[in-house]
Scaffold this active site. Sequence first.
Site, short mmCIF file in Angstrom:
data_model
loop_
_atom_site.label_atom_id
_atom_site.label_comp_id
_atom_site.label_asym_id
_atom_site.label_seq_id
_atom_site.Cartn_x
_atom_site.Cartn_y
_atom_site.Cartn_z
N HIS A 265 0.85 -1.20 0.00
CA HIS A 265 0.00 0.00 0.00
C HIS A 265 0.88 1.23 0.00
O HIS A 265 1.96 1.23 0.59
CB HIS A 265 -0.91 0.01 1.24
N ASP A 320 -7.63 -5.92 0.12
CA ASP A 320 -8.07 -6.81 -0.95
C ASP A 320 -7.52 -8.23 -0.85
O ASP A 320 -7.94 -9.10 -1.62
CB ASP A 320 -7.69 -6.20 -2.32
C1 COA Z 1 -0.88 -0.68 -3.93
C2 COA Z 1 0.38 -0.45 -4.76
C3 COA Z 1 -0.04 -0.01 -6.17
C4 COA Z 1 1.17 0.69 -4.09
O1 COA Z 1 2.23 0.93 -4.93
P1 COA Z 1 3.39 2.01 -4.68
O2 COA Z 1 3.26 2.68 -3.39
O3 COA Z 1 3.41 2.88 -5.88
O4 COA Z 1 4.66 1.12 -4.62
P2 COA Z 1 5.59 0.73 -5.85
O5 COA Z 1 4.78 0.24 -6.99
O6 COA Z 1 6.50 1.88 -6.09
O7 COA Z 1 6.38 -0.50 -5.24
C5 COA Z 1 7.48 -0.33 -4.34
C6 COA Z 1 8.23 -1.64 -4.25
O8 COA Z 1 7.43 -2.62 -3.57
C7 COA Z 1 7.20 -3.74 -4.40
N1 COA Z 1 5.81 -4.13 -4.26
C8 COA Z 1 4.74 -3.31 -4.07
N2 COA Z 1 3.62 -4.01 -4.00
C9 COA Z 1 3.97 -5.30 -4.14
C10 COA Z 1 3.23 -6.51 -4.19
N3 COA Z 1 1.90 -6.50 -4.06
N4 COA Z 1 3.88 -7.67 -4.37
C11 COA Z 1 5.23 -7.68 -4.51
N5 COA Z 1 5.99 -6.55 -4.48
C12 COA Z 1 5.36 -5.38 -4.30
C13 COA Z 1 7.45 -3.25 -5.82
O9 COA Z 1 7.80 -4.29 -6.67
C14 COA Z 1 8.55 -2.25 -5.61
O10 COA Z 1 9.76 -2.96 -5.50
P3 COA Z 1 11.11 -2.37 -6.16
O11 COA Z 1 11.39 -1.10 -5.40
O12 COA Z 1 12.10 -3.45 -5.91
O13 COA Z 1 10.82 -2.13 -7.59
C15 COA Z 1 1.24 -1.71 -4.83
O14 COA Z 1 1.60 -2.12 -3.54
C16 COA Z 1 0.57 -2.83 -5.59
O15 COA Z 1 0.63 -2.88 -6.82
N6 COA Z 1 -0.09 -3.77 -4.85
C17 COA Z 1 -0.86 -4.81 -5.52
C18 COA Z 1 -2.20 -4.26 -5.99
C19 COA Z 1 -3.15 -3.99 -4.86
O16 COA Z 1 -3.29 -4.78 -3.94
N7 COA Z 1 -3.87 -2.87 -4.94
C20 COA Z 1 -4.89 -2.50 -3.96
C21 COA Z 1 -4.42 -1.40 -3.08
S1 COA Z 1 -5.57 -1.10 -1.77
#
Ligand code: COA
Length: 386
Positions: A265, A320
């Site tokens: 998150h 989720d």
């Molecule tokens: C929610 C979300 C979009 C937040 O993203 P964010 O704050 O922009 O974080 P980032 O996309 O920059 O990710 C940061 C790091 O964590 C990792 N990471 C984030 N979510 C991850 C996940 N669900 N599984 C594995 N790795 C994850 C990324 O790969 C990244 O790693 P890196 O720095 O080695 O490249 C992200 O955690 C995600 O895609 N989660 C899955 C989708 C989800 O559950 N969405 C509902 C949110 S309520």
Amino acid sequence: MTTSTPPSFSPGLEGVPIGESSLSLVEGQAGRLSYRGYSIEDITGPENTFEEIVALLYDGELPGASRIAAVDAELKAKRGLTPQQIEVVRMTAKMTHPMFALQAAAATLGPMDNDFEPKMATVEDRGMAAIAKMGHLVGALAQAFQDRPYDPPKPEESHAEMILRMITGQKPSALHLRVMNALLILQADHSAGNASTFTSRVVASTKAEPEAVLSSAIGALSGPAHGGANEQSLRLFETMGAPEGAKAKIEKMLEDHFRIPGFGHRVYHVKDPRSKVIQSLASEVIESGSRVSELYSIALTVEDVATERLGHRGLFPNVDLFSGCVFAAVGIPTDIFTPIFAASRTLGWMANMKEQWESGNRLFRPAQIYVGNPPPKDYIPRSARS
Ligand SMILES: CC(C)(COP(=O)(O)OP(=O)(O)OC[C@H]1O[C@@H](n2cnc3c(N)ncnc32)[C@H](O)[C@@H]1OP(=O)(O)O)[C@@H](O)C(=O)NCCC(=O)NCCS
């Protein structure tokens, strides 16, 4: 020549305030979510209803019995759809993903003109109508999606009962109704900074009609990085077969840098407080020995393995990871999970729109950092280009 300092840039606008709000507060380190100051754990109990939380978010305080009854009556009075609107949602449900069908159908709630007069009474009236009609639309959408005839709301049904009965085709038990109310409450708002609510504020700032605000926010919610993750996580668990094999599979996925839906998150760097509420609902509603109970056990394995691998980086389960199992336990088809999230979040979108109008509503028009060719570049006539 004077040089100006370029503005600093935060990708994804991380940490950048987009405005002021007194509706809900997300505390990422404490792992707390509150609506108008009330912790989510305290307002998703057996006595709490969606109608009560509509009043809480709109009025700012927990309502008494007469105010709850008034909201119930208002939602019932405003939830009617025209035959054409029902036809659109039923038709699009057979053409496209339910979220796209819902987005198209939500736009048909708009008026013939596009000249929004933002008087506060109008903003509130149209917001309440959107909340009421969205529940009805999701029910009608789910019926068409499952090849069932349109079966309209019954006059005595509350908002949660109407949605659940229309989707499942059966009068819900008291337990299922309680779970449905809790799910609707839990997903109703999540600060102004989440992608769909931010979208609702951006679109509202252009003085767009409330129904345009609604359909735009639905589009933002549909993405797997936002609302679509509940559907994706359950689908992932379904591919894993028996719970015994899940640990090895999820370990391999993490080695392959697979992004687990329902995990991580932007704001929470501890376990999402909503997932704790969802897990307490799961313990009440998931029947042991059922396929859903197997899926839930897979979800718990995913939590353990992924937390061990990613917890030190501040990545933990979000709402989720477990919500799909609870949706499934009350009989909701997987494709309808995100539409229900939309019906619930319509409350947050509309309350945010109202708050924005109350605070003066200035057009969102942020800046960019230009990294292209420095102008003016010499123009090359078409005949001289290679
Ligand atoms: C929610 C979300 C979009 C937040 O993203 P964010 O704050 O922009 O974080 P980032 O996309 O920059 O990710 C940061 C790091 O964590 C990792 N990471 C984030 N979510 C991850 C996940 N669900 N599984 C594995 N790795 C994850 C990324 O790969 C990244 O790693 P890196 O720095 O080695 O490249 C992200 O955690 C995600 O895609 N989660 C899955 C989708 C989800 O559950 N969405 C509902 C949110 S309520």
